[in-house]
Scaffold this active site. Sequence first.
Site, short mmCIF file in Angstrom:
data_model
loop_
_atom_site.label_atom_id
_atom_site.label_comp_id
_atom_site.label_asym_id
_atom_site.label_seq_id
_atom_site.Cartn_x
_atom_site.Cartn_y
_atom_site.Cartn_z
N LYS A 183 1.08 -1.31 0.04
CA LYS A 183 -0.12 0.06 0.28
C LYS A 183 0.84 1.34 0.04
O LYS A 183 1.77 1.38 0.86
CB LYS A 183 -1.06 0.06 1.19
CG LYS A 183 -1.79 1.40 1.45
CD LYS A 183 -2.69 1.34 2.55
CE LYS A 183 -3.42 2.71 2.82
NZ LYS A 183 -4.24 2.61 3.73
N ASP B 243 -2.46 10.05 3.88
CA ASP B 243 -4.01 9.86 3.96
C ASP B 243 -4.80 10.83 4.83
O ASP B 243 -4.65 10.59 6.13
CB ASP B 243 -4.26 8.46 4.32
CG ASP B 243 -5.55 7.89 4.59
OD1 ASP B 243 -6.64 8.58 4.17
OD2 ASP B 243 -5.88 6.91 5.30
N ASP C 223 -12.47 7.45 3.41
CA ASP C 223 -11.19 6.92 4.42
C ASP C 223 -10.85 5.42 4.20
O ASP C 223 -9.76 4.82 4.56
CB ASP C 223 -11.34 7.12 5.79
CG ASP C 223 -10.13 7.55 6.61
OD1 ASP C 223 -9.11 7.39 6.16
OD2 ASP C 223 -10.24 7.66 7.82
N GLU D 235 -9.59 4.16 1.59
CA GLU D 235 -9.10 4.34 0.43
C GLU D 235 -7.88 3.11 0.12
O GLU D 235 -7.81 2.92 -1.14
CB GLU D 235 -8.34 5.81 0.20
CG GLU D 235 -7.02 5.78 0.86
CD GLU D 235 -6.85 5.35 2.44
OE1 GLU D 235 -7.77 5.51 2.99
OE2 GLU D 235 -5.68 5.00 2.63
N ARG E 60 -7.90 -0.12 0.33
CA ARG E 60 -8.39 -1.24 -0.26
C ARG E 60 -8.92 -0.96 -1.69
O ARG E 60 -8.71 -1.68 -2.69
CB ARG E 60 -9.54 -1.85 0.58
CG ARG E 60 -10.60 -1.02 0.82
CD ARG E 60 -11.81 -1.48 1.99
NE ARG E 60 -11.20 -1.03 3.16
CZ ARG E 60 -11.90 -1.31 4.25
NH1 ARG E 60 -12.93 -1.85 4.40
NH2 ARG E 60 -11.33 -0.87 5.45
N LYS F 73 -10.23 12.44 8.30
CA LYS F 73 -9.79 12.31 9.55
C LYS F 73 -9.67 13.33 10.70
O LYS F 73 -9.49 14.56 10.36
CB LYS F 73 -8.42 11.60 9.26
CG LYS F 73 -8.22 10.18 8.93
CD LYS F 73 -6.79 9.72 9.10
CE LYS F 73 -6.60 8.38 8.20
NZ LYS F 73 -7.55 7.33 8.75
N1 BES Z 1 -4.37 4.25 6.66
C1 BES Z 1 -5.58 3.95 7.44
C2 BES Z 1 -5.35 3.02 8.57
C3 BES Z 1 -4.46 3.28 9.64
C4 BES Z 1 -4.77 3.69 10.85
C5 BES Z 1 -3.30 3.32 9.64
C6 BES Z 1 -3.98 4.02 11.87
C7 BES Z 1 -2.17 3.45 10.57
C8 BES Z 1 -2.69 3.78 11.61
C9 BES Z 1 -6.85 3.65 6.77
O1 BES Z 1 -6.64 4.09 5.37
C10 BES Z 1 -8.02 3.89 7.03
O2 BES Z 1 -8.40 5.19 7.17
N2 BES Z 1 -8.91 2.89 7.51
C11 BES Z 1 -10.00 3.16 8.27
C12 BES Z 1 -10.99 2.24 7.74
C13 BES Z 1 -12.26 2.65 8.20
C14 BES Z 1 -13.14 3.76 7.36
C15 BES Z 1 -13.27 1.25 7.58
C16 BES Z 1 -9.77 3.21 9.93
O3 BES Z 1 -9.15 1.99 10.08
O4 BES Z 1 -10.43 3.82 10.59
ZN ZN Z 2 -4.86 4.79 4.70
MN MN Z 3 -7.76 5.73 5.07
#
Ligand code: BES
Ligand code: ZN
Ligand code: MN
Length: 485
Positions: free
Chosen positions: A257, A262, A339, A341, A343, A269
Amino acid sequence: MLKSMMKIDIRSARRPLEALPARMRAVGVVAGALTEEGLALDETLGGQLSATLRRSKFKGNVGETLTLVQGETFVLLVGLGGKRGVSADRVRRAGAVVAREALRLKVREVAVENFFADRLGKAEASYALTEGLYLGSYRFVKYKSGERPPRVRYWIARGRGRSVAEALVMAEATAFARDLVNEPPNVLTPEALAERARSLAEASGLEIEVLGPEEMEALGMGALLAVARGSSNPPRLIHLTYRPETKPRRKVALVGKGLCFDTGGYSLKPTDFMKHMKGDMGGAAAVLGAMQAIARLKPAVEVHAYVAAAENKISGSAYVVDEVVRAMNGKTIEVKNTDAEGRLTLADALVYAGREAPDAIVELSTLTGAAVVALGKDIAGLFATDERLGEALRSAGAGEGEKLWPMPLEEDYKQLLKSDVADIANVGNREGGAIQAALFLTEFVRDPFVHIDIAGPAFQKQAWALGPAGGTGFGVRTLVRWLLS
Ligand code: BES
Ligand code: ZN
Ligand code: MN
């Protein structure tokens, strides 16, 4: 600037500790007592070490140190814990402790006992010690005015040269990955990441192919393009290839990835959660780091590495919730949360990787906060469609001190990703979020497939056992050791 700017030189020496030229000598304390090497040094120092040990409260617990000043030189007593449960990782961590003390005391020449060589064998001990010394010496000072990168020479007394050399390749590749993660997002754009991959390819003799938005459009990578659309920095799809000189026994694809930043997009966020999201390309860094080591260690496997580099940002053209996008395999996806993104970018990268018909696809991503909630900051989530492949990666990780723990690809949860308007939704609910993300990915790959969620261990906010705060390079050594096995 391929390798880290640090000058960390590690050599094995035939000579014992007391005979090596050094400003600092590090000896182990096991179960509260000096080791054989330590006793030999003690003798040349007139019994000062044993006397100090007797008089002090120093127990030699793991990670504990005691420094003695000997005129111009230091003796560092390093706590190695008890005689039970001796492992390579204890040696690795002890090496990092020695490095930390060397940097703190600004010593440039250090002689180190080959910790636990009597228990693990010279080779394995030297290997783990080298990794620990190098990774513990790692610093990212590029943007600190007037600070110079660390410069230390380590001698491993009675070490094994071949193991030192191999461990150095692993450690340097890990440092390369750390550098990529630590680079700020204004510097490391998708284009810049592709440039780093290009330099790597040129320096290492790897093949490289980089796709831009037009090519992605032509291939039908609608999911990746949707994520990238909000940023003025265009996406890149990086494909590196390593071909062994002899006929390859297997063909493997690594996918990382590569979100250079992000923000969450319109599903924005909160400030505190956006912090450190430059690290959302930790999977890409791991895969590129692994390729650096692979090019040097030359296993008999053909390796393809793929990184979909993009930024998840907000603008008038950014993707929004409710969009339906089409991935390269024709599947339509309803965007329920911008968010989620990673996947989406991975969907296209995985389909693209599948075109080579690899024998296995291993993908690493900082994919979900849910994986961090489940396993904490030190352990990665391991999802495998093939149990043996998953176990092979877990075991490779264990040998390198990288912890991966099996998580279920629970088929019943697939219904959570149902969409009213498209083939699949990009999110379900909060419960079991890491599993749902993994299940989403399986819609875009051929088996056997392993997904490793490194959201926790890819980045540490505080100094940790093997280095300072920041990118950890997690995954590099696991991947390489697996490919070598
Ligand atoms: N990059 C984040 C996941 C992440 C969180 C990485 C904390 C490192 C530390 C990912 O893109 C994300 O935002 N995932 C969301 C998914 C949700 C919207 C289903 C998450 O984990 O909140
Ligand atoms: Zn991310
Ligand atoms: Mn994200």
